[in-house]
Design a protein around this motif. Sequence first.
Motif, PDB file in Angstrom:
ATOM      1  N   ARG A   1      54.792  61.359  53.667  1.00 21.13           N
ATOM      2  CA  ARG A   1      53.692  61.887  52.847  1.00 21.13           C
ATOM      3  C   ARG A   1      53.868  63.387  52.646  1.00 21.13           C
ATOM      4  O   ARG A   1      54.744  64.004  53.222  1.00 21.13           O
ATOM      5  N   GLY A   2      52.985  63.951  51.835  1.00 26.33           N
ATOM      6  CA  GLY A   2      52.999  65.382  51.560  1.00 26.33           C
ATOM      7  C   GLY A   2      53.447  65.664  50.142  1.00 26.33           C
ATOM      8  O   GLY A   2      54.294  64.964  49.595  1.00 26.33           O
TER       9      GLY A   2
ATOM     10  N   VAL B   1      58.865  61.885  57.451  1.00 26.73           N
ATOM     11  CA  VAL B   1      57.449  61.939  57.082  1.00 26.73           C
ATOM     12  C   VAL B   1      57.320  61.479  55.638  1.00 26.73           C
ATOM     13  O   VAL B   1      57.807  62.145  54.731  1.00 26.73           O
TER      14      VAL B   1
ATOM     15  N   ARG C   1      48.396  70.940  57.477  1.00 26.41           N
ATOM     16  CA  ARG C   1      48.664  69.519  57.203  1.00 26.41           C
ATOM     17  C   ARG C   1      49.980  69.034  57.799  1.00 26.41           C
ATOM     18  O   ARG C   1      50.349  67.881  57.603  1.00 26.41           O
ATOM     19  N   ASN C   2      50.681  69.898  58.514  1.00 27.36           N
ATOM     20  CA  ASN C   2      51.957  69.531  59.127  1.00 27.36           C
ATOM     21  C   ASN C   2      51.750  68.307  60.021  1.00 27.36           C
ATOM     22  O   ASN C   2      51.044  68.383  61.017  1.00 27.36           O
ATOM     23  N   PRO C   3      52.369  67.178  59.686  1.00 27.31           N
ATOM     24  CA  PRO C   3      52.150  65.967  60.478  1.00 27.31           C
ATOM     25  C   PRO C   3      52.956  65.907  61.778  1.00 27.31           C
ATOM     26  O   PRO C   3      52.752  65.010  62.582  1.00 27.31           O
TER      27      PRO C   3
ATOM     28  N   HIS D   1      50.490  64.753  67.491  1.00 30.55           N
ATOM     29  CA  HIS D   1      49.063  65.074  67.575  1.00 30.55           C
ATOM     30  C   HIS D   1      48.776  65.800  68.889  1.00 30.55           C
ATOM     31  O   HIS D   1      49.247  65.372  69.950  1.00 30.55           O
TER      32      HIS D   1
ATOM     33  N   CYS E   1      57.516  60.367  63.070  1.00 28.88           N
ATOM     34  CA  CYS E   1      56.712  60.340  61.841  1.00 28.88           C
ATOM     35  C   CYS E   1      55.340  60.963  62.033  1.00 28.88           C
ATOM     36  O   CYS E   1      54.546  61.028  61.095  1.00 28.88           O
ATOM     37  N   GLY E   2      55.054  61.453  63.232  1.00 25.09           N
ATOM     38  CA  GLY E   2      53.783  62.113  63.460  1.00 25.09           C
ATOM     39  C   GLY E   2      53.707  62.692  64.853  1.00 25.09           C
ATOM     40  O   GLY E   2      54.465  62.306  65.753  1.00 25.09           O
TER      41      GLY E   2
ATOM     42  N   TRP F   1      57.391  72.599  55.015  1.00 24.89           N
ATOM     43  CA  TRP F   1      57.776  71.978  56.293  1.00 24.89           C
ATOM     44  C   TRP F   1      59.278  72.128  56.532  1.00 24.89           C
ATOM     45  O   TRP F   1      59.709  72.393  57.652  1.00 24.89           O
TER      46      TRP F   1
END
Length: 162
Positions: free
Chosen positions: A68-69, A66, A113-115, A26, A23-24, A77
């Motif tokens: 959101r978005g 994901v 914004r791609n998580p 970083h 889900c994310g 995406w």
Amino acid sequence: MRWTVLDTPIGAFSVATDHDGVCGAHFGRVESAAESPTDGVSGQAVAELRAYFAGELTGFTVPVEVPRGSEFERAVWREMTRIPYGETLTYGEVARRVGDPGAARAVGVACNRNPVPVIVPCHRIVGAGGKLVGFGGGLPRKVTLLELEAGVALRRAWLPEG
């Protein structure tokens, strides 16, 4: 949600999973991240990321969820995941593929914004004429990812299996 951190050729990379999937992600170390798990979705995500960075995996199978978005971002995406390993598309080409040929800049915003970078390969999107522009993880990381994929793709195309 559970964060796990990996050491990779592009530095520390953190990936978040829940019971449904990844889900994310970083670039860098998330403070709450644990060391590599060996079970469930987290274990699958870590194993696939390690194999990807080792040049052994060209397509992720770990589920991505994901929540959101915008509809447009989610379409971009999804389109990113269709770009073949070792290849690139321009922002304009992606805009056309999602049905909005004038939205190249909006594609850039969606990339930013791609998580779930790397697994959802925003690094495969380049500027007009193939120019390397913009990347949330920094252009040196984008270059490293593209070089990794290009090298693996060339070796697979030129060298006999075995």
